[in-house]
Scaffold this active site. Structure first.
Site, short mmCIF file in Angstrom:
data_model
loop_
_atom_site.label_atom_id
_atom_site.label_comp_id
_atom_site.label_asym_id
_atom_site.label_seq_id
_atom_site.Cartn_x
_atom_site.Cartn_y
_atom_site.Cartn_z
N GLU A 296 8.62 20.27 -24.12
CA GLU A 296 7.93 20.51 -22.84
C GLU A 296 8.44 21.80 -22.19
O GLU A 296 7.69 22.51 -21.54
CB GLU A 296 8.13 19.32 -21.88
N ASN B 118 -1.42 20.34 -19.98
CA ASN B 118 -1.69 19.57 -21.21
C ASN B 118 -1.63 20.43 -22.46
O ASN B 118 -2.03 19.98 -23.53
CB ASN B 118 -3.08 18.92 -21.13
N ARG C 294 0.82 -1.24 0.00
CA ARG C 294 0.00 0.00 0.00
C ARG C 294 0.84 1.27 0.00
O ARG C 294 0.39 2.34 0.41
CB ARG C 294 -0.98 0.01 1.17
N HIS D 171 8.34 11.38 -31.53
CA HIS D 171 8.60 11.28 -30.09
C HIS D 171 7.59 12.17 -29.39
O HIS D 171 7.06 13.12 -29.99
CB HIS D 171 10.00 11.81 -29.78
N ARG E 145 -4.71 22.13 -13.21
CA ARG E 145 -3.65 21.22 -13.67
C ARG E 145 -3.74 20.93 -15.17
O ARG E 145 -2.75 20.59 -15.81
CB ARG E 145 -3.69 19.91 -12.86
N LYS F 43 5.71 23.42 -12.62
CA LYS F 43 4.88 22.21 -12.48
C LYS F 43 4.52 21.99 -11.01
O LYS F 43 3.37 21.66 -10.69
CB LYS F 43 5.58 20.98 -13.07
N HIS G 147 -0.93 18.99 -25.87
CA HIS G 147 -1.05 17.54 -25.76
C HIS G 147 -2.33 16.99 -26.39
O HIS G 147 -2.39 15.82 -26.71
CB HIS G 147 -0.98 17.09 -24.29
N HIS H 10 -1.22 14.12 -28.51
CA HIS H 10 -1.55 12.70 -28.28
C HIS H 10 -2.17 12.09 -29.52
O HIS H 10 -1.90 10.93 -29.86
CB HIS H 10 -2.51 12.56 -27.10
N LYS I 254 1.64 11.52 -10.60
CA LYS I 254 0.84 10.56 -11.37
C LYS I 254 1.73 9.37 -11.71
O LYS I 254 2.84 9.55 -12.22
CB LYS I 254 0.36 11.18 -12.69
N GLU J 135 -6.10 16.98 -10.58
CA GLU J 135 -6.55 17.46 -11.89
C GLU J 135 -8.05 17.69 -11.97
O GLU J 135 -8.75 17.13 -12.80
CB GLU J 135 -6.09 16.50 -13.00
N1 GLY Z 1 4.10 11.86 -13.25
C1 GLY Z 1 3.72 12.94 -14.07
C2 GLY Z 1 2.67 13.81 -13.52
O1 GLY Z 1 2.25 13.65 -12.39
O2 GLY Z 1 2.21 14.70 -14.21
#
Ligand code: GLY
Length: 357
Positions: A181, A241, A117, A260, A237, A223, A244, A248, A139, A233
């Site tokens: 980025e 993106n 956990r 890439h 947050r 960030k 993106h 994506h 994340k 998010e």
């Molecule tokens: N691990 C990437 C994020 O939290 O955005």
């Protein structure tokens, strides 16, 4: 060395930091007697440096080096890690240390967050993309055949250690991709980053560690600030993106082989700026300034051989657009964006046409 606080974690940025990572981990988790070190075979030399530091700090180290590449970011790899953790007797107070790019930090963080956990986690990102993005924010995730990052958790590491000296050995395309980025942070939050990057473009091309330390520090700080205001998010947050939504779609339409991630984000930012202009949200100067900087960095602003309709279809399959609507982060000026802007499919297609050759 400079330290950035982020919720329950700290992000340290500094040249030469890699060899101190062991001592810092010991400081942040004094109870740890054992450390589990996950890396990939491309990062073996950096993993060895971190391992020596952990041993010098009195820890017993178990190391697992997986094959490099996105294909390793899967539940089966997590299962393999659990098996090794069990055999090595890694328990609640042991340290889990991931040394590598985004695949290793996302996969490692996922395994650490679910083992017993959640055990103390430390990340040592070794790519520009991972230092400014993947290793920061909490994340974690693995991919399924049905989509990327479909299984994951929110789990903050105790420490993230960013040493820009490691970029020296990055393949050129991977390094330049990371700059996509970096430019993103300028557009979403830091107008001053634009002249800084332009003025220091030679140092950036030469990968001068001091210049890169400043860049990583500024981007990671942005960030960290955004994530600390909206960890899960539910609003702000989303600005991370920028570029993106289309990026994506481009990556998926190209079968994840053509572009890439950073390259796709670069073309995605160009398309988003075109859309923002078409919607009257931003003047031509924003698009021009962004385009100039992307090109200076050596990033693509156009893509060949990906028909706009195919990209649109790929975008429709993205879980973020699952209700059939496209919500964009769009620039109002360099340094300021709006998020959650609904864009009709026709405008998405004309943005895509503008970046297609
Ligand atoms: N691990 C990437 C994020 O939290 O955005």
């Amino acid at each position: 060395m400079r330290r950035i606080p982020l919720l329950s974690s700290v992000i340290d940025v500094g040249c030469g930091l890699l060899k101190d990572a062991g001592a810092r981990i010991r400081e942040l988790e004094p109870r740890a007697k054992k450390a589990f070190l996950l890396t990939d075979r491309n990062c073996a030399r950096y993993a060895r440096t971190v391992r020596s530091g952990l041993q010098a700090a009195g820890m017993e180290v178990e190391i697992l080096a997986i094959a490099p590449g996105e294909s390793q970011k899967k539940p089966a790899s997590a299962a393999r890690i659990y098996d090794r953790l069990a055999r090595a007797g890694i328990e609640r107070q042991s340290a889990f240390v991931a040394v590598g790019g985004g695949v290793v930090t996302d996969l490692g963080a996922f395994a650490a967050s679910t083992w017993m956990r959640g055990i103390p986690l430390f990340l040592v990102p070794t790519t520009l993309l991972a230092q400014v993005d993947a290793a920061i924010g909490g994340k974690t995730g693995v991919n399924l055949p049905q989509g990327k990052n479909l299984v994951g958790t929110f789990y903050q590491p105790l420490g993230v250690f960013c040493d820009p000296e490691v970029f020296r050995t990055l393949p050129a395309r991977e390094y330049v991709g990371g700059l996509g980025e970096v430019v993103k942070y300028g557009v979403i939050r830091d107008a001053e980053l634009f002249p800084f990057l332009e003025k220091n473009i030679e140092a950036i091309r030469e990968r001068k560690p001091d210049t890169l330390e400043e860049i990583v520090f500024r981007c990671a700080s942005i960030k960290a600030d955004v994530v600390s205001k909206d960890e899960k998010e539910s609003g702000l947050r989303a600005i991370l993106n920028y570029g993106h939504t289309i990026g994506h779609g481009l990556e998926a339409a190209g079968g994840y082989r053509k572009l890439h991630h950073g390259e796709a984000v670069s073309v995605g930012m160009e398309a988003a700026a075109v859309i923002a202009m078409d919607m009257g949200l931003t003047p031509l100067e924003t698009l021009a300034a962004q385009n100039r900087l992307l090109k200076l960095c050596g990033l693509p602003t156009r893509v060949k051989g990906l028909p706009p309709r195919k990209v649109l279809e790929a975008m429709r399959l993205d879980k973020k657009n699952s209700d059939g609507r496209f919500r964009f982060v769009l620039p109002e000026a360099v340094g300021r964006v709006r998020f959650g802007v609904e864009v009709p499919a026709e405008l998405v297609v004309s943005g895509l046409r503008a970046v297609s050759v």
